[in-house]
Design an enzyme around this catalytic site. Sequence first.
Site, PDB file in Angstrom:
ATOM      1  N   THR A  27       0.836  -1.207   0.000  1.00  0.00           N
ATOM      2  CA  THR A  27       0.000   0.000   0.000  1.00  0.00           C
ATOM      3  C   THR A  27       0.868   1.254   0.000  1.00  0.00           C
ATOM      4  O   THR A  27       0.621   2.215  -0.725  1.00  0.00           O
ATOM      5  CB  THR A  27      -0.931   0.011   1.242  1.00  0.00           C
ATOM      6  OG1 THR A  27      -1.728  -1.163   1.187  1.00  0.00           O
ATOM      7  CG2 THR A  27      -1.814   1.219   1.285  1.00  0.00           C
ATOM      8  N   GLU A 175     -11.245  -2.771  14.242  1.00  0.00           N
ATOM      9  CA  GLU A 175     -11.619  -1.945  13.091  1.00  0.00           C
ATOM     10  C   GLU A 175     -12.461  -2.726  12.076  1.00  0.00           C
ATOM     11  O   GLU A 175     -11.912  -3.417  11.214  1.00  0.00           O
ATOM     12  CB  GLU A 175     -10.363  -1.392  12.392  1.00  0.00           C
ATOM     13  CG  GLU A 175     -10.718  -0.527  11.176  1.00  0.00           C
ATOM     14  CD  GLU A 175      -9.510   0.079  10.463  1.00  0.00           C
ATOM     15  OE1 GLU A 175      -8.366  -0.236  10.829  1.00  0.00           O
ATOM     16  OE2 GLU A 175      -9.720   0.860   9.535  1.00  0.00           O
ATOM     17  N   LYS A 217     -12.555   1.292  16.064  1.00  0.00           N
ATOM     18  CA  LYS A 217     -12.207   2.162  14.934  1.00  0.00           C
ATOM     19  C   LYS A 217     -13.220   1.926  13.818  1.00  0.00           C
ATOM     20  O   LYS A 217     -13.036   1.050  12.975  1.00  0.00           O
ATOM     21  CB  LYS A 217     -10.785   1.842  14.469  1.00  0.00           C
ATOM     22  CG  LYS A 217     -10.328   2.657  13.258  1.00  0.00           C
ATOM     23  CD  LYS A 217      -8.821   2.619  13.090  1.00  0.00           C
ATOM     24  CE  LYS A 217      -8.395   3.300  11.798  1.00  0.00           C
ATOM     25  NZ  LYS A 217      -6.950   3.515  11.734  1.00  0.00           N
ATOM     26  N   SER A 259     -10.353   7.744   8.385  1.00  0.00           N
ATOM     27  CA  SER A 259     -10.785   8.801   7.460  1.00  0.00           C
ATOM     28  C   SER A 259     -11.363   8.195   6.180  1.00  0.00           C
ATOM     29  O   SER A 259     -12.232   8.818   5.549  1.00  0.00           O
ATOM     30  CB  SER A 259      -9.653   9.794   7.168  1.00  0.00           C
ATOM     31  OG  SER A 259      -8.547   9.186   6.546  1.00  0.00           O
ATOM     32  N   SER A 287      -8.208   8.133  14.196  1.00  0.00           N
ATOM     33  CA  SER A 287      -7.048   7.293  13.906  1.00  0.00           C
ATOM     34  C   SER A 287      -6.886   7.373  12.390  1.00  0.00           C
ATOM     35  O   SER A 287      -7.216   6.429  11.676  1.00  0.00           O
ATOM     36  CB  SER A 287      -7.303   5.860  14.386  1.00  0.00           C
ATOM     37  OG  SER A 287      -6.262   5.012  13.958  1.00  0.00           O
ATOM     38  N   ARG A 290      -4.660   8.522   5.721  1.00  0.00           N
ATOM     39  CA  ARG A 290      -4.619   9.517   4.646  1.00  0.00           C
ATOM     40  C   ARG A 290      -4.971  10.913   5.145  1.00  0.00           C
ATOM     41  O   ARG A 290      -4.368  11.906   4.742  1.00  0.00           O
ATOM     42  CB  ARG A 290      -5.567   9.101   3.516  1.00  0.00           C
ATOM     43  CG  ARG A 290      -5.006   7.973   2.694  1.00  0.00           C
ATOM     44  CD  ARG A 290      -6.079   7.250   1.920  1.00  0.00           C
ATOM     45  NE  ARG A 290      -6.905   6.412   2.776  1.00  0.00           N
ATOM     46  CZ  ARG A 290      -7.904   5.637   2.342  1.00  0.00           C
ATOM     47  NH1 ARG A 290      -8.195   5.614   1.060  1.00  0.00           N
ATOM     48  NH2 ARG A 290      -8.587   4.881   3.168  1.00  0.00           N
TER      49      ARG A 290
HETATM   50  P1  13P Z   1      -7.469   6.051   6.560  1.00  0.00           P
HETATM   51  O1  13P Z   1      -7.662   7.138   7.616  1.00  0.00           O
HETATM   52  O2  13P Z   1      -6.596   6.457   5.427  1.00  0.00           O
HETATM   53  O3  13P Z   1      -8.757   5.387   6.195  1.00  0.00           O
HETATM   54  O4  13P Z   1      -6.582   4.938   7.284  1.00  0.00           O
HETATM   55  C1  13P Z   1      -6.904   4.536   8.531  1.00  0.00           C
HETATM   56  C2  13P Z   1      -6.576   3.116   8.664  1.00  0.00           C
HETATM   57  O5  13P Z   1      -5.762   2.762   9.486  1.00  0.00           O
HETATM   58  C3  13P Z   1      -7.273   2.148   7.821  1.00  0.00           C
HETATM   59  O6  13P Z   1      -7.021   0.864   8.304  1.00  0.00           O
END
Ligand code: 13P
Length: 340
Positions: A27, A175, A217, A259, A287, A290
């Site tokens: 990524t 999450e 999350k 985000s 948390s 991006r």
């Molecule tokens: P984003 O805020 O970019 O969605 O990333 C948070 C994250 O840790 C996704 O697993």
Amino acid sequence: MSELRQNAERLVAEGKGILAADESNGTMNKRLEAAGVEPSEENRRALRELLFTTEGAAEHISGVILYDETFHQSTADGTPFPRLLEDQGVVPGIKVDTGAKPLPGSEDEKITEGLDGLRERLAEYYEGGARFAKWRAVITIDEHLPSPYCVHVNAHALARYAALCQEAQIVPIVEPEVLMDGGHTIDRSEEVTGDVLSAVFAELRAQHVQFEGMLLKPNMVLAGYECSEQPDDDEVAERTLRCLRRHVPAAVPGIVFLSGGQSDEDATTRLNVMNQMGPQPWEISFSYGRGLQAAALTTWHGEDEKVPEAQKQYRHRARCTGAARRGEYTEAMERELATA
Ligand code: 13P
């Protein structure tokens, strides 16, 4: 107070939230390439050094989630990243899942892997300074999805992970991300997010996870990117909070949103609106991956002389997001960078 609970509460301290800098190598390479930077181990390291040495950022950042490679890397002058963070009062965390893989028997859905050997890995990460961890499950919405099968197996794996983390005195960040991809309405997003949270908390409870020593999350409740009817920020905030109140026990100390591909300003504004909507049973924090780093990465462009400008971008986003965590973010604050 237990170590788990104490660390969970530290991570959602007032005015602070988490930087997710735990992109896997694949990524991260894609993000570097998109920003015109050569994808290499050294550039992945240099970007993380840029972020973690930004002066003033720690005022707004309580913890940083690392990927295994970064967890074992150091600054150019030899300070291991976990120690660099600890020295600033920032809690080091670690992503421990090994990625979302195709779900057997359900084309187009994913199951997150990484449970094999997890107990041993967690013990090693604790030794290395990690006090919290992350595991991300991915749920796709379309006309027929998600399947109950996909929701169930992902919820089960999240709870297996969370129970193992707590055994190792590591705070699990749980999450379950319902993706924004597609044309679904906000109604559908609220319904699916609620079903997923309900399944996740049933599994967490069944597997004896202590709610006081974990963080959730989640995604915000949003319409799909391609939906023609996009809600305003108040609607996103109201529906997200309503959904969380219906499904998340009050014993959980904090909600730390991802985000998830929203613009930086949308992610910040919506967090701000939620914090202005008054006290909730849990802290409402962030948390962001991006949402905190994207501007810094583009500005850096892999060039040493751009490091101070990129750090300014990151400090700005950390400050704005930290203010949103208190409900004190304003448009004027957002514009301050341009005039600085
Ligand atoms: P984003 O805020 O970019 O969605 O990333 C948070 C994250 O840790 C996704 O697993």
